[in-house]
Design an enzyme around this catalytic site. Structure first.
Site, PDB file in Angstrom:
ATOM      1  N   GLU A  46      62.531  32.356  22.504  1.00  0.00           N
ATOM      2  CA  GLU A  46      63.070  32.340  21.492  1.00  0.00           C
ATOM      3  C   GLU A  46      64.106  32.057  21.461  1.00  0.00           C
ATOM      4  OE1 GLU A  46      65.069  35.269  17.592  1.00  0.00           O
ATOM      5  OE2 GLU A  46      64.140  36.804  19.699  1.00  0.00           O
ATOM      6  N   GLU A  94      63.653  35.346  10.283  1.00  0.00           N
ATOM      7  CA  GLU A  94      62.753  34.983  11.180  1.00  0.00           C
ATOM      8  C   GLU A  94      61.294  34.436  10.910  1.00  0.00           C
ATOM      9  OE1 GLU A  94      62.850  36.840  14.252  1.00  0.00           O
ATOM     10  OE2 GLU A  94      64.570  38.750  13.188  1.00  0.00           O
TER      11      GLU A  94
END
Length: 302
Positions: free
Chosen positions: A129, A266
């Protein structure tokens, strides 16, 4: 172009014809009228550089900031985000994994104490990520700077770890940012797909007071979600937000301690194979950055 030197001899001037004076007078009368007609033609777009040879308006180039209706210079030649400050917060830090003791240190987020930061998640194939967020942040910075914005990153892979969530908030506050976007990707169960934007809830405790930023942050998040969905073609989350793509939280220090409009996005679920295929694609990450850029422009233009 004429050249006059020592060997130059002026030509003889022929005698003026008696017919020339009426002709000159006639031309003098016609030229202003023709010039006025040309100016009027230009004013309504005839022969303008904004049209192609068939008289149709040129379409903006796809995949660039100019494709947004508010992008490009205004009628005074100013860039659309000139004078605006945007802070981009790439979630986590690629080096956090080597500094677990430091990032586990608790910090005050107003409502309670929470770990400084985390390592973030990754795809099943190991794409982190932190690598994703930094890549998208670089793409987003380029797009915003092209539109005249002053852009600051909370970290650029230039720190041993962090910054901690409380410092991330302070960076945006100190910059007097017009908008702050924290970029992330989720680590939910397979089958959970889509993006969502996290908005600050109302918090008034300790060092946290989000009351002044709740409304503008919601406006920022709504614009971001709308343009992100339109540009990327991604669906809003099917597991959070009830189909709106918007989630409100009061447990995130980066939001609780912010004094300027701020949201998290997100961008997808790294643990779902279909979302992971998007997140690991450079072409899709460019679309993600463009969607964020256009959402920020939409918000800042009201």
């Amino acid at each position: 172009m004429s050249y006059v030197g020592p060997e130059f001899e002026p030509p003889r001037v022929p005698r003026r014809s008696v017919l020339r004076r009426p002709l000159v007078v006639a031309l003098a009368a016609l030229v202003p009228g023709a010039l006025a007609g040309w100016l009027a033609y230009g004013a309504v777009g005839g022969g303008s550089g904004d049209e192609d040879g068939g008289g149709r308006a040129k379409a903006p180039v796809s995949g660039t900031p100019s494709a947004h209706p508010t992008a490009g210079a205004d009628d005074k030649g100013a860039a659309p985000l000139e004078g605006r400050v945007v802070v981009i917060d790439p979630g986590h830090n690629p080096a956090n994994v080597r500094h677990t003791a430091e990032i586990n240190r608790p910090v005050d987020i107003g409502t309670h104490r929470k770990e400084c930061d985390t390592t973030g998640t990754s795809t099943n194939s190991g794409y982190a990520e932190a690598a994703f967020t930094l890549d998208v942040a670089h793409r987003l910075r380029t797009l915003l700077q092209a539109q005249g914005a002053t852009v600051k990153l909370t970290q650029d892979g230039d720190r041993p770890y962090g910054p901690c969530v409380d410092e991330r908030a302070r960076i945006g506050n100190a910059a007097h940012a017009d908008a702050v976007v924290s970029i992330h990707a989720d680590g939910s169960a397979a089958g959970n797909r889509g993006f969502h934007v996290i908005l600050p809830g109302t918090v008034h405790a300790g060092a946290a007071d989000t009351r002044p930023i709740v409304a503008p942050s919601k406006a920022l998040g709504t614009a971001l979600a709308d343009d992100f969905a339109r540009v990327t073609g991604s669906a809003r989350s099917n597991y959070l937000g009830g189909g709106t793509g918007l989630v409100t939280r009061t447990d995130l220090g980066g939001l609780n301690l912010s004094t300027v409009p701020k949201v998290f996005i997100e961008c997808g679920n790294m643990r779902d194979s279909k979302d992971a295929a998007l997140l690991t694609s450079g072409a899709w990450r460019q679309k993600a950055a463009l969607g964020m850029s256009e959402g920020i422009v939409s918000f800042l233009h009201g």
